[in-house]
Design an enzyme around this catalytic site. Structure first.
Site: not given
Ligand SMILES: O=C(O)CCC(=O)C1=CC=C[C@@H](O)[C@@H]1C(=O)O
Ligand SMILES: [Mg+2]
Length: 368
Positions: A136, A162, A164, A189, A214, A239, A263, A291
């Protein structure tokens, strides 16, 4: 077994680089690390995934500390437990506070597996020897920089990208990435940055063959996502909106989602995560493991969960070195050719590294 002692450490670790999303940027990661001890001196480890500010869900490091210290530990200490599924039942009089509950429950799962002499993956019913992983990537200053990052992670072997998106940095970003990487498994996402007023814009994503989008709409919404999904070809993955199996059931029945990001912290622990997995498998809904920028203990829990068969898409469980100069487990989590080899040692299968744990502990509390 009985939990006789709980140690809660407040941790602060600096990530190698800041992680930016539609709701802000983070570089110093604060979190709680939990160690539970049974009557025989065996220990189990858990990590709270709550951040220091309530921008992802309402929980924070401080609210977790309050819940764990003042409510959850008093419920758990000295109770006879035969299986970790019972922890969630004991905690059920406490509303929500899922990340706080999951941190303790995860430590009890690790302890339980260690007592049985089996890996946490096996205790959960998983059967993979290795798991596929994706990555991500936070919001970057420009497209060229993002493309460079994606190329770097593809070169390292990551199997799914992934990125953002947020209003103003969405269609053009995805178009640019697709032009650069026509065949890469790609997803976006939005972390709740859009509303139904943006349907026309979100529909433009359909031309880019994304694996999924997402959480495009509100963090607590299920209804509007069903409206949106009817208009989109791209599968929606929920999510933030999913806090329990009940939420999953409603979202699936309403047609709000075609994929679930599981999660462990957000759904209140491994037992509920497994129930969600089982329900989704029975209903033809693929899941994957999200994550929360975890340190090694939380990462190890994610790896074990991902060995269950309906974790179809690669998760966000990247290797330790993507986040940390030094992780708090030994060995650290290593990704090779996009795979993590699942450890088969008892429990989470990685050892806490007390030297780095002490280095990053700001304060610790003991309860017995
Ligand atoms: O590498 C990782 O742990 C994933 C990070 C990640 O995408 C996210 C972590 C925390 C909050 C969000 O920003 C996001 C998510 O929404 O999945
Ligand atoms: Mg997310």
């Amino acid at each position: 077994m009985q939990i006789k002692k709980v140690t809660v450490r407040k941790m602060k670790m600096r990530m190698k680089e800041p992680f930016a999303t539609s709701f802000g940027t983070m570089q110093d990661k604060q979190f709680l690390l939990l160690e539970v001890k049974d009557e025989k001196g065996n220990t189990g480890w858990g990590e709270s995934v709550a951040f220091d500010a309530p921008w992802y869900t309402e929980e924070t490091v401080e609210t977790n500390l309050h819940m764990i210290r003042d409510f959850l530990i008093p419920i758990l200490l000295g109770k006879e437990i035969t299986h970790p599924d019972e922890v969630g039942v004991l905690f059920s009089p406490i509303r929500k506070n899922n990340m706080a509950k999951a941190a303790i429950e995860g430590a009890v799962w690790d302890l339980y597996a260690k007592r049985k002499g089996i890996s946490l993956a096996e205790a959960l019913g998983g059967n993979r020897e290795q798991i596929e992983v994706g990555i991500s990537i936070g919001i970057q200053e420009n497209l060229a920089r993002l493309i460079e990052k994606v190329q770097g992670y593809l070169d390292e072997g990551y199997k799914r990208i992934k990125v953002k998106i947020k209003p103003g940095a969405d269609i053009d970003v995805i178009r640019g990435l697709r032009e650069a990487f026509p065949n890469v498994p790609l997803m976006a996402d939005a972390n709740s940055a859009y509303s139904l007023d943006d349907i026309d814009l979100l529909k433009q994503l359909d031309e880019f063959n994304l694996l999924m989008i997402e959480q495009p709409l509100a963090y607590d919404d299920i209804f509007d996502h069903a409206v949106l999904q009817k208009e989109l070809k791209t599968p929606i993955c929920l999510d933030e909106s999913i806090l329990s199996l009940e939420d999953v059931r409603k979202a699936v029945e309403m047609g709000s989602t075609k994929v679930i990001n599981v999660k462990i912290g957000r759904v209140g622990g491994l037992s509920e995560a497994k129930r969600i997995h089982d329900y989704c498998m029975a209903n033809g809904i693929p899941v994957w493991c999200g994550g929360m920028l975890e340190a090694g203990i939380g990462r190890a829990h994610n790896i074990a969960l991902t060995t269950l068969p309906n974790f179809v898409f690669p998760g966000d469980t990247a290797g330790s070195s993507r986040y940390w100069e030094e992780d708090i487990i030994k060995p650290e989590v290593v990704v090779e050719d996009g795979f993590i080899t699942v450890p088969d040692a008892p429990g989470i299968g990685y050892s806490p590294d007390f030297q780095t744990i002490d280095e990053f502990t700001t304060v610790s509390y003991h309860f017995e």
